[in-house]
Design an enzyme around this catalytic site. Sequence first.
Site, PDB file in Angstrom:
ATOM      1  N   SER A  47      24.084  42.398  44.564  1.00  0.00           N
ATOM      2  CA  SER A  47      22.803  42.727  45.209  1.00  0.00           C
ATOM      3  C   SER A  47      21.863  43.418  44.218  1.00  0.00           C
ATOM      4  CB  SER A  47      23.024  43.595  46.439  1.00  0.00           C
ATOM      5  OG  SER A  47      23.586  44.827  46.055  1.00  0.00           O
ATOM      6  N   HIS A  48      22.405  43.981  43.144  1.00  0.00           N
ATOM      7  CA  HIS A  48      21.558  44.556  42.092  1.00  0.00           C
ATOM      8  C   HIS A  48      21.765  43.816  40.770  1.00  0.00           C
ATOM      9  CE1 HIS A  48      21.123  47.779  45.034  1.00  0.00           C
ATOM     10  NE2 HIS A  48      19.955  47.958  44.457  1.00  0.00           N
ATOM     11  N   ASP A 188      21.805  44.414  53.446  1.00  0.00           N
ATOM     12  CA  ASP A 188      22.788  43.880  54.381  1.00  0.00           C
ATOM     13  C   ASP A 188      22.134  43.528  55.715  1.00  0.00           C
ATOM     14  OD1 ASP A 188      25.377  43.792  53.139  1.00  0.00           O
ATOM     15  OD2 ASP A 188      25.241  45.963  52.967  1.00  0.00           O
TER      16      ASP A 188
HETATM   17  P1  NDP Z   1      27.953  51.395  49.142  1.00  0.00           P
HETATM   18  O1  NDP Z   1      27.937  51.852  50.560  1.00  0.00           O
HETATM   19  O2  NDP Z   1      28.439  50.031  48.826  1.00  0.00           O
HETATM   20  O3  NDP Z   1      28.782  52.485  48.318  1.00  0.00           O
HETATM   21  C1  NDP Z   1      28.909  52.330  46.972  1.00  0.00           C
HETATM   22  C2  NDP Z   1      29.705  53.457  46.349  1.00  0.00           C
HETATM   23  O4  NDP Z   1      30.849  53.800  47.121  1.00  0.00           O
HETATM   24  C3  NDP Z   1      30.224  52.947  45.031  1.00  0.00           C
HETATM   25  O5  NDP Z   1      30.340  54.017  44.154  1.00  0.00           O
HETATM   26  C4  NDP Z   1      31.561  52.352  45.450  1.00  0.00           C
HETATM   27  O6  NDP Z   1      32.449  52.147  44.374  1.00  0.00           O
HETATM   28  C5  NDP Z   1      32.041  53.392  46.421  1.00  0.00           C
HETATM   29  N1  NDP Z   1      32.991  52.855  47.399  1.00  0.00           N
HETATM   30  C6  NDP Z   1      32.800  51.810  48.231  1.00  0.00           C
HETATM   31  N2  NDP Z   1      33.902  51.600  48.983  1.00  0.00           N
HETATM   32  C7  NDP Z   1      34.808  52.535  48.608  1.00  0.00           C
HETATM   33  C8  NDP Z   1      36.135  52.843  49.014  1.00  0.00           C
HETATM   34  N3  NDP Z   1      36.754  52.141  49.957  1.00  0.00           N
HETATM   35  N4  NDP Z   1      36.763  53.878  48.414  1.00  0.00           N
HETATM   36  C9  NDP Z   1      36.154  54.603  47.454  1.00  0.00           C
HETATM   37  N5  NDP Z   1      34.894  54.355  47.039  1.00  0.00           N
HETATM   38  C10 NDP Z   1      34.225  53.343  47.610  1.00  0.00           C
HETATM   39  O7  NDP Z   1      26.523  51.571  48.447  1.00  0.00           O
HETATM   40  P2  NDP Z   1      25.082  51.348  49.066  1.00  0.00           P
HETATM   41  O8  NDP Z   1      25.038  50.036  49.739  1.00  0.00           O
HETATM   42  O9  NDP Z   1      24.701  52.544  49.828  1.00  0.00           O
HETATM   43  O10 NDP Z   1      24.197  51.303  47.726  1.00  0.00           O
HETATM   44  C11 NDP Z   1      24.351  50.218  46.834  1.00  0.00           C
HETATM   45  C12 NDP Z   1      23.455  50.395  45.649  1.00  0.00           C
HETATM   46  O11 NDP Z   1      22.107  50.344  46.019  1.00  0.00           O
HETATM   47  C13 NDP Z   1      23.629  51.693  44.862  1.00  0.00           C
HETATM   48  O12 NDP Z   1      23.890  51.318  43.523  1.00  0.00           O
HETATM   49  C14 NDP Z   1      22.286  52.381  44.966  1.00  0.00           C
HETATM   50  O13 NDP Z   1      21.880  53.087  43.807  1.00  0.00           O
HETATM   51  C15 NDP Z   1      21.367  51.214  45.198  1.00  0.00           C
HETATM   52  N6  NDP Z   1      20.146  51.634  45.875  1.00  0.00           N
HETATM   53  C16 NDP Z   1      18.999  51.765  45.132  1.00  0.00           C
HETATM   54  C17 NDP Z   1      17.830  52.172  45.739  1.00  0.00           C
HETATM   55  C18 NDP Z   1      16.581  52.377  44.933  1.00  0.00           C
HETATM   56  O14 NDP Z   1      15.581  52.759  45.498  1.00  0.00           O
HETATM   57  N7  NDP Z   1      16.579  52.168  43.638  1.00  0.00           N
HETATM   58  C19 NDP Z   1      17.766  52.430  47.171  1.00  0.00           C
HETATM   59  C20 NDP Z   1      19.033  52.300  47.838  1.00  0.00           C
HETATM   60  C21 NDP Z   1      20.183  51.902  47.202  1.00  0.00           C
HETATM   61  P3  NDP Z   1      32.608  50.629  43.779  1.00  0.00           P
HETATM   62  O15 NDP Z   1      31.294  50.317  43.129  1.00  0.00           O
HETATM   63  O16 NDP Z   1      33.740  50.697  42.837  1.00  0.00           O
HETATM   64  O17 NDP Z   1      32.877  49.747  44.962  1.00  0.00           O
END
Ligand code: NDP
Length: 338
Positions: A47-48, A188
């Site tokens: 997604s990014h 999502d």
């Molecule tokens: P998620 O809810 O997918 O959470 C991601 C984080 O949680 C990651 O560090 C991930 O590690 C960790 N994680 C996920 N599942 C588990 C698990 N079961 N156990 C332990 N750790 C877990 O992220 P979001 O959807 O909230 O955000 C996704 C991205 O969007 C981020 O990178 C964020 O910076 C970006 N974003 C950017 C914005 C902007 O304005 N620039 C605005 C909003 C979001 P892993 O990666 O290893 O799965």
Amino acid sequence: MTDTVDLTLEEADALARDVLEAWGLAPDHAAAVAATMVAGERDGCTSHGLYRLLVAAASVEKGVVTPDAVPEVSEPAPALVRVDGKGGFAQLPFARGVPLLVEKARAKGVAAMALNNVVHFAALWPEVEALAREGLVALAFTANHAWVAPAGGTRPVFGTNPIAFAWPRPGREPFVFDFATTVIARGDIELHRRAGKPVPADWGYDAEGRETTDAKAVLDGAMRTFGGHKGSALAAMVELIAGPLIGDMTSAQSLASDAGRGGSPLGGELLIAIDPAGFLGDRVEEYLAHGETMFAAIEGQGARLPGARRIAARRETMERGLRIPAAFHAELLDLLQK
Ligand code: NDP
């Protein structure tokens, strides 16, 4: 014809840069933006990843981003760095400011960097991870467009306001987490809308403030923060420290400045870098080892560390390269015809 196309990371980087330059981005911006998109694709954060080329091209086309902005680095105080992004994408201003941020964190024990007037559409983990690779503990925050209701309310106030954290680990990949303060990513909800699927009732409200399972109604109404009042308070904190604290916009102001163009958010980002040696002197190794004990206690019971999935994906991609859907690859090639 196969359904997928294989690309090396170098080929993906060249393609991303070519697309961005074709859409008018200056070469230094194109290189910085392409690098984060390829990193996202490489780490299984699609997604990014390269998909964001479509978003970046749209932001350029809508006039939301200044494609040739020249970032200006300044030092408002001994431990502070400011980079005025002049309306360009955030990646180049980040890269321009980081050497000074690292230098100041090492000299003062802690330093902070504000990115102002930047268009931020990307994940934050590449930024905090880069700082942890320098041996620093890092935090990053950015506000967004006002799409999210506070706990107890139903109308948008906050952005999706992500928070990222990184901790250096000797001989290992840094410990990194990075997530939005919403119950689910906006992307999502968009995917549910496109697929015509209902969303869980606790993802958001419609424009009248009613609970709804209609994805479009949530997109037109308000998303919810995660963790009730706790996520709501964190989202408020991000608004304050990545907005007013650094002289930049709130999510509401960002959305207003977009004026319905549908572009990526414009505003600020705050990064904080802490040098463990500031508190620990020559005992850094000893105390980082205590952190390792905690990580072992987490993993020892079968729980996984945030970042572990991403690093596993990275290892796999580094071996076999990238694989993207052929239709998407064709879309990217079309973008080159701009
Ligand atoms: P998620 O809810 O997918 O959470 C991601 C984080 O949680 C990651 O560090 C991930 O590690 C960790 N994680 C996920 N599942 C588990 C698990 N079961 N156990 C332990 N750790 C877990 O992220 P979001 O959807 O909230 O955000 C996704 C991205 O969007 C981020 O990178 C964020 O910076 C970006 N974003 C950017 C914005 C902007 O304005 N620039 C605005 C909003 C979001 P892993 O990666 O290893 O799965």
